[in-house]
Enzyme design. Structure first.
Site, mmCIF file in Angstrom:
data_model
loop_
_atom_site.group_PDB
_atom_site.id
_atom_site.type_symbol
_atom_site.label_atom_id
_atom_site.label_comp_id
_atom_site.label_asym_id
_atom_site.label_seq_id
_atom_site.Cartn_x
_atom_site.Cartn_y
_atom_site.Cartn_z
ATOM 1 C CG ASP A 107 -1.790 7.543 1.178
ATOM 2 O OD1 ASP A 107 -0.885 8.382 0.990
ATOM 3 O OD2 ASP A 107 -2.825 7.483 0.478
ATOM 4 C CE LYS B 226 -5.408 -1.210 -0.683
ATOM 5 N NZ LYS B 226 -4.070 -0.773 -0.518
ATOM 6 C CG ASP C 231 -1.715 1.189 1.436
ATOM 7 O OD1 ASP C 231 -2.426 1.563 0.496
ATOM 8 O OD2 ASP C 231 -1.653 1.799 2.530
#
Length: 153
Positions: A11, A99, A9
């Site tokens: 952030d 996701k 990921d």
């Protein structure tokens, strides 16, 4: 067990966008005094081990992927370029979607089964979703570090 694909990921996993997500920043981004800032002066920084992690994975011939559900994919891409880390990624799925959608495309593109992938993310909902596919999913509290990744090499 060692893994073939390392998925990150963005952030709060690779960078901290001034305490928020990159889609809540205020581009354009500028380098000032060796700090990357947005227009409002928010400091966006990579976590300390990010470059070392990506270098180590490349040295070991691992695939590296990004999976981010940001609402501003162009801004995330700008940050990847400005931090000069885009070059490490074999594939990127950066757009607002589950996701699971990201991982289906990563699997198809790299032709590697889910069981050979490890995923690092700071949100439990993503960890739960991706674990259901058979991916080894690791919760990240304060950015990735070498110790966290080394155990999967």
């Amino acid at each position: 067990m060692s893994f073939d694909v390392f998925v990150f990921d963005l952030d709060f996993t690779l960078w901290d966008a001034g305490g928020t997500w990159c889609d809540a920043t205020n581009p354009p981004y500028v380098w000032r005094n060796n700090k990357l800032l947005d227009r409002s002066g928010r400091w966006i920084s990579l976590y300390p081990d990010v470059i070392a992690v990506l270098e180590e994975l490349k040295n070991q011939n691992k695939f590296i992927a990004a999976a981010s559900r940001t609402y501003e994919p162009e801004w995330a891409q700008d940050l990847l370029n400005l931090f000069d880390i885009d070059k490490y990624f074999d594939t990127k799925e950066i757009y607002p979607a589950s996701k699971i959608s990201h991982f289906k495309k990563i699997r198809r593109f790299l032709d590697v089964p889910y069981q050979r992938m490890v995923f690092f993310d700071d949100e439990y909902r993503n960890i739960e979703d991706v674990s259901g596919l058979g991916v080894e999913a690791i919760f990240v509290r304060n950015g990735i570090d070498l110790k966290m990744v080394d155990k999967f090499l």
